[in-house]
Design an enzyme around this catalytic site. Structure first.
Site: not given
Ligand code: FNR
Length: 355
Positions: A186, A324, A59, A101, A302, A25
């Site tokens: 959600y 990230r 999302a 998504q 991660l 998001c």
């Molecule tokens: C997210 N994450 C997330 N997950 C999801 O299913 N829909 C979303 O819209 C979001 N939004 C979102 C925004 C931001 C700024 C972050 C950092 C994370 C979770 C993301 O998809 C992911 O599962 C996690 O960040 C873990 O992966 P990383 O960051 O460790 O590679």
């Protein structure tokens, strides 16, 4: 042995590699109209040019009251479709597949984004300030937010219809993949988890009952869009006693594929506060568990180095998703290919001299 830079197929779609961008998001719709903005165009453009095989955008709400915040993107009207179309076309021009998504935030809707037009406020937006009464599987509040109202059976049927209509619009906009968000606390996760679903209608009861809405949605999107790959994102554990378990998630993953899904992404948590053993690749075992059901699965959480990602894929997981790491460096997939010494044909010609 399969590696992250190798292509794969999802239904009729070929993905140029197995390094996918996780949905994230951006909370950047200041007009509160669900229409993606210049921020989205630049942000997703950079990610698409960065070499990913599959970029799944944030999302995106299927109805206005399904938004986490008023700054979320949506796919409930034609103006939104039109704005997504340009983002999709640019991704395609870069050779990236792009998905969206689809989400209904349920009890986690109507919150402040904490920046932008919302200012620095956090938590639930009061109704008198433009928020709304949320609905959920039950009246159990999620993560300390305002108490939801249990959705009626008819309201949940309407949610299924909204997901299908949004999927149709996603297809109209040119998206290659539709992802159904059933994770992170959600609405669909609120229904799946025994911690929040206390219903006695067809959407509650045992695991099969609690999975009814998710599976109806997948089945109906499949009927509507026979060739579009569908990914289901699950929280494959609630990380607490009495919550969803990795075995439950593997069972639901198998049912989702029977209903027409092509892959399952294994995330976790988000419904209740839990002691999560966060560390490198801490959710990868959940994707591995799902692959043992014969289901195509991606791992996330991660995964931040090329070596680590290679190891996950070599353990039989079909793809990795990065979040990230890609925010820090949108060209992470290209960097990883270079670090692995792989020859790839997805370097943008404008950047060839850098690689
Ligand atoms: C997210 N994450 C997330 N997950 C999801 O299913 N829909 C979303 O819209 C979001 N939004 C979102 C925004 C931001 C700024 C972050 C950092 C994370 C979770 C993301 O998809 C992911 O599962 C996690 O960040 C873990 O992966 P990383 O960051 O460790 O590679």
């Amino acid at each position: 042995m399969t590696g992250i830079v190798e292509p794969m197929r999802l239904r009729e779609l070929t993905l140029r590699n197995r390094i996918w961008i996780a949905p994230m998001c951006q909370y950047s719709v200041d007009a509160y109209d669900g229409i993606p903005t210049d921020w989205h165009r630049v942000h997703y453009g950079a990610l698409a040019a960065g070499g990913t095989g599959l970029l799944v955008v944030e999302a995106t709400a299927v109805v206005p009251e399904g938004r986490i915040t008023r700054q979320d993107t949506g796919l409930w009207n034609e103006a939104q479709v039109e704005a997504w179309r340009g983002i999709v076309a640019f991704a395609h021009a870069q050779g990236a597949a792009i998905g969206v998504q689809l989400n209904h935030a349920g009890a986690k809707a109507s919150t402040f984004a904490g920046f932008g037009r919302d200012g620095d406020e956090r938590g639930s937006v009061p109704v008198e300030q433009g928020g709304w009464q949320t609905v959920s599987a039950s009246d159990a509040p999620v993560m300390g937010l305002a108490a939801p109202r249990p959705a009626t059976t008819a309201e949940l049927e309407a949610v299924a219809e909204a997901f299908v209509a949004a999927a149709r619009r996603a297809d109209d906009a040119g998206f290659d993949v539709v992802e159904v968000h059933a994770a992170h606390g959600y609405l669909l996760h609120q229904l799946l988890s025994p911690l929040s679903n206390r219903r006695d209608d067809r959407y509650g009861g045992d695991l099969a009952g609690r999975a009814t809405l998710l599976l109806d949605i997948v089945r109906r999107i499949r009927a509507e869009l026979p060739t579009v790959p569908i990914i289901v994102r699950l929280s494959a554990t609630d990380w607490v006693e009495g919550g969803l378990t990795p075995d439950d998630a593997a069972t639901v993953a198998g049912w989702a594929v029977e209903a027409g899904a092509d892959a399952v992404d294994a995330s976790s948590g988000g419904l209740v506060l839990a002691d999560i053993p966060v560390g490198p690749g801490y959710q990868a075992h959940l994707a591995e568990r799902i692959t043992r059901e014969g289901v195509v699965a991606s791992a996330v959480g991660l995964i931040e180095t090329a070596q680590q990602a290679e190891e996950v894929v070599q353990r039989g997981v079909d793809a990795v998703r990065i979040g990230r790491a890609a925010l820090r460096d949108p060209s992470t997939p290209l960097r990883w290919a270079r670090e692995l010494g792989a020859t790839v044909d997805w370097i943008p010609p404008q950047r060839l001299r850098a690689y």
